[in-house]
Enzyme design. Structure first.
Site, mmCIF file in Angstrom:
data_model
loop_
_atom_site.group_PDB
_atom_site.id
_atom_site.type_symbol
_atom_site.label_atom_id
_atom_site.label_comp_id
_atom_site.label_asym_id
_atom_site.label_seq_id
_atom_site.Cartn_x
_atom_site.Cartn_y
_atom_site.Cartn_z
ATOM 1 N N ARG A 125 0.846 -1.198 0.000
ATOM 2 C CA ARG A 125 0.000 0.000 0.000
ATOM 3 C C ARG A 125 0.884 1.252 0.000
ATOM 4 O O ARG A 125 0.621 2.202 -0.729
ATOM 5 C CB ARG A 125 -0.904 -0.004 1.232
ATOM 6 C CG ARG A 125 -1.897 -1.148 1.177
ATOM 7 C CD ARG A 125 -2.784 -1.208 2.383
ATOM 8 N NE ARG A 125 -3.680 -2.359 2.277
ATOM 9 C CZ ARG A 125 -4.356 -2.867 3.278
ATOM 10 N NH1 ARG A 125 -4.278 -2.336 4.477
ATOM 11 N NH2 ARG A 125 -5.140 -3.914 3.092
ATOM 12 N N GLU A 147 -0.208 -8.832 -5.239
ATOM 13 C CA GLU A 147 -1.415 -9.654 -5.403
ATOM 14 C C GLU A 147 -1.071 -11.087 -5.789
ATOM 15 O O GLU A 147 -1.781 -12.013 -5.427
ATOM 16 C CB GLU A 147 -2.392 -9.009 -6.400
ATOM 17 C CG GLU A 147 -3.002 -7.687 -5.916
ATOM 18 C CD GLU A 147 -3.763 -7.798 -4.587
ATOM 19 O OE1 GLU A 147 -4.200 -8.904 -4.223
ATOM 20 O OE2 GLU A 147 -3.896 -6.775 -3.887
ATOM 21 N N GLN A 187 -3.132 -17.327 -1.698
ATOM 22 C CA GLN A 187 -2.913 -18.511 -0.844
ATOM 23 C C GLN A 187 -1.839 -18.344 0.225
ATOM 24 O O GLN A 187 -1.334 -19.319 0.748
ATOM 25 C CB GLN A 187 -2.480 -19.735 -1.665
ATOM 26 C CG GLN A 187 -3.014 -19.790 -3.043
ATOM 27 C CD GLN A 187 -4.056 -20.886 -3.192
ATOM 28 O OE1 GLN A 187 -4.532 -21.429 -2.211
ATOM 29 N NE2 GLN A 187 -4.407 -21.173 -4.403
ATOM 30 N N LEU A 247 7.927 -19.302 -0.286
ATOM 31 C CA LEU A 247 6.517 -18.882 -0.315
ATOM 32 C C LEU A 247 5.562 -19.997 -0.749
ATOM 33 O O LEU A 247 4.368 -19.909 -0.509
ATOM 34 C CB LEU A 247 6.315 -17.682 -1.247
ATOM 35 C CG LEU A 247 6.618 -16.300 -0.688
ATOM 36 C CD1 LEU A 247 6.151 -15.224 -1.640
ATOM 37 C CD2 LEU A 247 5.941 -16.068 0.672
ATOM 38 N N GLY A 248 6.068 -21.044 -1.394
ATOM 39 C CA GLY A 248 5.178 -22.128 -1.830
ATOM 40 C C GLY A 248 4.376 -21.757 -3.066
ATOM 41 O O GLY A 248 4.420 -20.595 -3.508
ATOM 42 N N TYR A 249 3.654 -22.714 -3.587
ATOM 43 C CA TYR A 249 2.877 -22.505 -4.807
ATOM 44 C C TYR A 249 3.696 -21.724 -5.831
ATOM 45 O O TYR A 249 3.287 -20.684 -6.331
ATOM 46 C CB TYR A 249 1.583 -21.731 -4.507
ATOM 47 C CG TYR A 249 0.678 -22.407 -3.516
ATOM 48 C CD1 TYR A 249 -0.184 -23.408 -3.934
ATOM 49 C CD2 TYR A 249 0.690 -22.064 -2.170
ATOM 50 C CE1 TYR A 249 -1.026 -24.044 -3.030
ATOM 51 C CE2 TYR A 249 -0.141 -22.702 -1.259
ATOM 52 C CZ TYR A 249 -0.986 -23.679 -1.697
ATOM 53 O OH TYR A 249 -1.811 -24.300 -0.816
ATOM 54 N N TYR A 264 -9.890 -12.956 -9.654
ATOM 55 C CA TYR A 264 -9.553 -12.353 -8.369
ATOM 56 C C TYR A 264 -8.401 -11.350 -8.505
ATOM 57 O O TYR A 264 -8.491 -10.196 -8.073
ATOM 58 C CB TYR A 264 -9.196 -13.473 -7.370
ATOM 59 C CG TYR A 264 -8.446 -12.994 -6.168
ATOM 60 C CD1 TYR A 264 -9.129 -12.427 -5.104
ATOM 61 C CD2 TYR A 264 -7.060 -13.060 -6.116
ATOM 62 C CE1 TYR A 264 -8.442 -11.942 -4.011
ATOM 63 C CE2 TYR A 264 -6.371 -12.579 -5.033
ATOM 64 C CZ TYR A 264 -7.061 -12.023 -3.977
ATOM 65 O OH TYR A 264 -6.381 -11.538 -2.911
ATOM 66 N N ASP A 304 -12.304 -12.966 -2.106
ATOM 67 C CA ASP A 304 -11.380 -13.987 -1.599
ATOM 68 C C ASP A 304 -12.011 -14.604 -0.350
ATOM 69 O O ASP A 304 -13.171 -14.310 -0.013
ATOM 70 C CB ASP A 304 -9.982 -13.400 -1.320
ATOM 71 C CG ASP A 304 -9.952 -12.473 -0.114
ATOM 72 O OD1 ASP A 304 -11.023 -12.158 0.444
ATOM 73 O OD2 ASP A 304 -8.846 -12.074 0.300
ATOM 74 N N CYS A 306 -13.405 -9.430 11.486
ATOM 75 C CA CYS A 306 -14.371 -10.509 11.215
ATOM 76 C C CYS A 306 -13.575 -11.798 10.962
ATOM 77 O O CYS A 306 -13.668 -12.411 9.906
ATOM 78 C CB CYS A 306 -15.220 -10.118 10.007
ATOM 79 S SG CYS A 306 -16.723 -11.092 9.841
ATOM 80 N N CYS A 327 -16.445 -3.737 15.316
ATOM 81 C CA CYS A 327 -16.776 -3.767 13.882
ATOM 82 C C CYS A 327 -17.543 -2.511 13.447
ATOM 83 O O CYS A 327 -18.560 -2.167 14.039
ATOM 84 C CB CYS A 327 -17.605 -5.008 13.562
ATOM 85 S SG CYS A 327 -18.046 -5.101 11.821
ATOM 86 N N CYS A 360 -25.180 -6.145 10.325
ATOM 87 C CA CYS A 360 -24.831 -7.569 10.245
ATOM 88 C C CYS A 360 -25.940 -8.474 10.799
ATOM 89 O O CYS A 360 -26.244 -8.460 11.989
ATOM 90 C CB CYS A 360 -23.519 -7.802 11.009
ATOM 91 S SG CYS A 360 -22.931 -9.488 10.900
HETATM 92 N N1 ADE Z 1 -5.044 -9.983 0.201
HETATM 93 C C1 ADE Z 1 -5.021 -9.920 -1.127
HETATM 94 N N2 ADE Z 1 -4.833 -8.673 -1.564
HETATM 95 C C2 ADE Z 1 -4.735 -7.915 -0.471
HETATM 96 C C3 ADE Z 1 -4.514 -6.541 -0.243
HETATM 97 N N3 ADE Z 1 -4.357 -5.708 -1.263
HETATM 98 N N4 ADE Z 1 -4.478 -6.120 1.024
HETATM 99 C C4 ADE Z 1 -4.632 -6.987 2.023
HETATM 100 N N5 ADE Z 1 -4.828 -8.274 1.868
HETATM 101 C C5 ADE Z 1 -4.879 -8.743 0.648
#
Ligand code: ADE
Length: 401
Positions: free
Chosen positions: A43, A59, A64, A102-104, A141, A159, A213, A223, A229
């Site tokens: 971010r 992303e 996973q 990291l796997g995958y 996604y 997700d 959550c 929340c 909710c």
């Molecule tokens: N999981 C997948 N993308 C994300 C994001 N941008 N921020 C936080 N968690 C995530």
């Protein structure tokens, strides 16, 4: 928001604007996220650089994989590859090493392929959801996440966190990841992000699922949208979403060989026939038919003869999971002579077998860098533990003498 009804489902997803005031919900969520957004590295990087590469990489890594595991790899990866053009220049091996642990790892093969493709075509970044989806390794996604964050496109992200939040919000009590529900959640998320800042709203729902959550004990008192909710109202948080039927687990037993010759380590390149981790560099491993509960043995039973060529030392067993496979690994240290071909001898259920294997020798000190998967890295850990304790023992024996 009206979602399709499904006549086969006993829990029909049917909502109307009376059930959820989406404008108020969006406003409450936006205000909360503005104050509570965690300063996650991707971010901060996006705000600073406005470079879609920093979002794309995050992303892919976050698929996973939990945030905590992603952060250190993300930062070192971007230092090494600050653009897709620089990543395109990496070899496949370097590409995998940059994300080791990291796997995958196939998702990074795809990221590498996509970077090469864009670089070769002298293209800039895709500008929309549809264009992102044309790249290897990018599905609904990831395309939604990247397009909403980098271009403000109104596409909702769904997700596991988002699914849980929505299930609770509407008290659905369904298996949220079923395609029927996934599709409808996307409709709802598209509606949510159709006004305001889509990238922020998508991340706000994910953030809510990650921090408030949560699966087992949601903090409803904190929340920002609890008044919307239904699950909170009905005290049914624990029923939402319904647990997925357990995937059938496949037990696998492997014997791994950490082949050491002086300051060299012997590794193999796994080919396309390998059951796991195709294409990676790692320790030779063979499936053994020994039952999972087999008692620990000091040496593989057949290795008395092998002792002449090479010495075997049992290291501590470990476990590792790859998708639905629950793998038990019995690692051995094999002391070899690196001028000779290495023949490994081992016992299968009914017969003694042996294999001469094509080994690549590498400096022992480089092993940590070379191993990509945790299946191999856990064996290395056992090797290191063994070597450091034997060294200590040797030192203390000498001291006693
Ligand atoms: N999981 C997948 N993308 C994300 C994001 N941008 N921020 C936080 N968690 C995530």
């Amino acid at each position: 928001v009206a979602l399709e009804q499904n006549s086969h489902s006993c829990h029909i997803v049917a909502m109307s604007s009376e059930t959820l005031n989406i404008n108020k919900f969006r406003a409450n969520l936006t205000a909360w996220y503005a104050k509570n957004e965690r300063p996650l590295p991707w971010r901060l990087m996006w705000k600073k650089t406005k470079d879609p590469w920093v979002v794309w990489v995050s992303e892919i890594m976050l698929q996973q994989t939990v945030i905590k595991a992603v952060i250190p790899v993300y930062e070192s990866f971007l230092r090494r590859y600050p653009s897709f053009q620089s990543f395109a220049k990496a070899t496949n091996e370097e590409a995998r090493q940059a994300v080791r642990g990291l796997g995958y790892y196939r998702r990074f093969d795809m990221l590498h392929r996509a970077s090469i493709q864009l670089t070769a075509a002298k293209r800039k970044f895709p500008g929309s959801f549809d264009e992102w989806k044309e790249l290897p390794g990018i599905g609904d996604y990831t395309a939604s996440a990247i397009a909403s964050i980098t271009a403000g496109e109104s596409c909702g992200v769904v997700d596991g966190n988002v699914e849980r939040v929505l299930c609770r919000l509407l008290d659905l009590r369904v298996i949220a990841s079923e395609p029927l529900y996934k599709k409808q959640f996307r409709v709802l998320m598209n509606e949510l992000v159709s006004s305001g800042h889509p990238g922020e709203l998508n991340q706000a729902v994910m953030e809510l699922g990650q921090t408030i959550c949560t699966p087992t004990s949601p903090s409803c008192t904190l929340c920002p949208v609890s008044k919307h909710c239904k699950s909170k109202k009905n005290s049914s948080q624990a029923l939402n979403p319904m647990a997925k039927p357990k995937q059938q687990v496949i037990d696998v037993s492997l014997t791994a060989y950490c082949i050491v010759a002086g300051d060299q380590i012997g590794l193999i390149r796994r080919d396309e026939n390998s059951r796991f981790l195709k294409g990676t560099l790692g320790f030779p491993m063979f499936e053994s038919t020994l039952p999972l509960a087999a008692p620990k043995t000091k040496r593989p039973p057949s290795q008395s003869k092998a002792k002449k060529d090479v010495g075997y030392q049992a290291l501590s067993e470990y476990r590792h999971a790859i998708t639905k496979h629950r793998i038990r690994v019995r690692p051995f240290l094999v002391e070899a002579d690196h001028s000779k071909p290495v023949t490994l001898k081992f016992t299968l259920k009914f017969a003694t077998s042996q294999k001469t294997i094509a080994i690549e020798w590498h400096p022992l000190s480089k092993t940590e860098e070379l191993l990509v998967s945790n299946l191999d890295r856990k064996a290395l850990k056992q090797l290191n533990i063994y070597q450091s304790t034997t060294k200590k023992q040797t030192i203390s024996n000498q001291t006693r003498l």
